[in-house]
Design an enzyme around this catalytic site. Structure first.
Site, mmCIF file in Angstrom:
data_model
loop_
_atom_site.group_PDB
_atom_site.id
_atom_site.type_symbol
_atom_site.label_atom_id
_atom_site.label_comp_id
_atom_site.label_asym_id
_atom_site.label_seq_id
_atom_site.Cartn_x
_atom_site.Cartn_y
_atom_site.Cartn_z
ATOM 1 N N GLY A 53 82.381 40.983 52.273
ATOM 2 C CA GLY A 53 82.665 39.862 51.653
ATOM 3 C C GLY A 53 83.184 38.688 52.462
ATOM 4 C CD1 TRP A 55 79.013 35.796 56.024
ATOM 5 C CD2 TRP A 55 77.150 35.034 54.809
ATOM 6 N NE1 TRP A 55 77.914 35.785 56.930
ATOM 7 C CE2 TRP A 55 76.767 35.082 56.497
ATOM 8 C CE3 TRP A 55 76.238 34.643 54.118
ATOM 9 C CZ2 TRP A 55 75.702 34.788 56.945
ATOM 10 C CZ3 TRP A 55 74.890 34.211 54.653
ATOM 11 C CH2 TRP A 55 74.455 34.559 56.060
ATOM 12 C CG ASP A 85 76.764 44.313 48.568
ATOM 13 O OD1 ASP A 85 76.555 43.656 49.703
ATOM 14 O OD2 ASP A 85 76.562 45.619 48.703
ATOM 15 C CG ASP A 101 68.588 46.832 43.987
ATOM 16 O OD1 ASP A 101 68.289 46.003 44.922
ATOM 17 O OD2 ASP A 101 67.771 48.042 43.885
ATOM 18 C CG ASP A 126 74.656 38.390 56.424
ATOM 19 O OD1 ASP A 126 73.748 38.448 57.072
ATOM 20 O OD2 ASP A 126 75.899 38.989 56.664
ATOM 21 C CE LYS A 166 71.650 40.598 57.940
ATOM 22 N NZ LYS A 166 72.600 40.507 58.928
HETATM 23 N N1 SAM Z 1 77.509 38.960 54.393
HETATM 24 C C1 SAM Z 1 78.188 40.121 54.311
HETATM 25 C C2 SAM Z 1 79.711 39.550 54.807
HETATM 26 O O1 SAM Z 1 79.840 38.695 55.402
HETATM 27 O O2 SAM Z 1 80.734 40.477 54.553
HETATM 28 C C3 SAM Z 1 77.818 41.271 55.354
HETATM 29 C C4 SAM Z 1 76.479 41.752 54.287
HETATM 30 S S1 SAM Z 1 76.144 43.056 55.044
HETATM 31 C C5 SAM Z 1 75.257 42.844 56.514
HETATM 32 C C6 SAM Z 1 74.626 43.719 54.144
HETATM 33 C C7 SAM Z 1 74.855 43.934 52.771
HETATM 34 O O3 SAM Z 1 73.584 43.792 52.137
HETATM 35 C C8 SAM Z 1 75.468 45.426 52.725
HETATM 36 O O4 SAM Z 1 76.726 45.306 51.850
HETATM 37 C C9 SAM Z 1 74.504 46.308 51.537
HETATM 38 O O5 SAM Z 1 75.176 46.935 50.699
HETATM 39 C C10 SAM Z 1 73.899 44.824 50.934
HETATM 40 N N2 SAM Z 1 72.489 45.238 50.364
HETATM 41 C C11 SAM Z 1 71.391 45.922 51.103
HETATM 42 N N3 SAM Z 1 70.360 45.933 50.268
HETATM 43 C C12 SAM Z 1 70.643 45.233 48.999
HETATM 44 C C13 SAM Z 1 70.312 45.118 47.628
HETATM 45 N N4 SAM Z 1 68.944 45.834 47.503
HETATM 46 N N5 SAM Z 1 70.963 44.681 46.487
HETATM 47 C C14 SAM Z 1 72.163 44.263 47.075
HETATM 48 N N6 SAM Z 1 72.760 44.462 48.208
HETATM 49 C C15 SAM Z 1 72.101 44.904 49.188
#
Ligand code: SAM
Length: 318
Positions: A53, A55, A85, A101, A126, A166
């Protein structure tokens, strides 16, 4: 690595804790904003792949909190932030959370409902899969997440809006750039200082959303529904017959020649002479310097050497 030694080695890790960010990623969004001024005039935002969280915290601190502190800004006028997420997230002031998702096409509908028919000014993503270290594989899975994010973008972003995503830099980066350019006249790949040089991560900053004329967001939506579905299974139509307008591309393909001519994939009986024999003709002009010529010479030389050795042997024996 211990906490103290990580504090020493990673300034952004330390600063994040000092400033109350849940993750060091917060600095990436802040540095992108320093360069591109992405929050200007923003009232509605979608934060895709938001957990844990940081961002969403940036969005809350930059957009929601100032409006909350402003006595002239009434409840209904406050910015709307929707974060999605797979993982649950601890609450953040002014952020609506959806656990879901983003590759599921239905997630776009959930976001749209929260905006009450209005469109977003900004979508940030992200998202990252669990990195395997196999760059091709990681880049592919990441590209599926970008496709999912772009699908949501085409449903929820207003014309003129911005999309930050990203990306993993790899051999298909220029293809991704061209695809994003179909929807955004301005696309820049940015690498904030807080993103480690050793990481293939970068961020696509896409400005001024303008989908191509005749583009139907439902086509991309249907494409997303097919991602991960094995071709030929059930009643899935794996052809592109359902695509319409500019989404459907016809590649010119022309079959040439008389249909009565020989079929290159068929075998035909050999022509025989009166005595029933068949004589194969030599090529009209054999190659002058075929690449296999040297190999033949070497083979010939080595077999004559072998004959000489045999002759010597037979001399010895006799
Ligand atoms: N931007 C976030 C922050 O600042 O805290 C960090 C994001 S983290 C690098 C990547 C996130 O992508 C993870 O929490 C993961 O659960 C989520 N994620 C990956 N695949 C996903 C999907 N198909 N649907 C939703 N979230 C997904």
């Amino acid at each position: 690595m211990g906490k103290a030694s990580k504090d020493k080695r990673d300034i952004y890790y330390r600063k994040a804790k000092e400033e109350g960010w849940r993750a060091r990623s917060a600095f990436k969004l802040l540095q992108i904003d320093d360069e591109f001024n992405i929050f200007e005039g923003v009232k509605r935002v979608v934060d895709l792949c938001a957990a844990p969280g940081s961002w969403s915290q940036v969005l809350s601190r930059k957009l929601y909190i100032p409006s909350k502190l402003n006595p002239e800004c009434r409840n209904g006028d406050r910015p709307l932030i929707v974060a999605i997420d797979l993982q649950p997230m601890a609450p953040i002031d002014g952020v609506i959370q959806v656990q879901g998702d983003i590759t599921n096409a239905r997630t776009a509908e959930v976001v749209i409902k929260h905006f009450d028919g209005c469109k977003a000014d900004l979508v940030v993503c992200d998202g990252a899969p669990d990195v395997t270290g196999l760059h091709d594989m990681d880049e592919f899975v990441q590209s599926q997440l970008i496709l999912a994010a772009l699908t949501i973008v085409t449903h929820v972003l207003r014309v003129g809006g911005k999309f930050i995503s990203k990306i993993f830099r790899g051999k298909d980066t220029s293809l991704l750039y061209c695809q994003l350019k179909l929807f955004f006249p301005r696309v820049t790949f940015a690498k904030p200082r807080s993103s480690r040089n050793s990481s293939i991560e970068a961020f696509a900053v896409c400005e001024d959303y303008s989908p191509p004329e005749g583009f139907n967001p439902n086509d991309l939506y249907r494409l997303l529904e097919k991602v991960g579905s094995p071709c030929g299974s059930g009643d899935l139509d794996c052809s592109s017959a359902w695509l319409e307008g500019p989404n459907k591309v016809y590649i010119p393909f022309l079959a040439c020649g008389d249909l009565n001519g020989y079929d290159s994939d068929r075998s035909y009986p050999l022509p025989t002479s009166a005595d029933g024999s068949y004589r194969s003709l030599d090529p009209v002009q054999p190659p002058i310097a075929p690449p296999y010529k040297r190999a033949l010479e070497l083979k010939k030389a080595s077999s004559s050497h072998a004959t000489a050795v045999v002759d010597m042997d037979s001399l010895t024996l006799s």
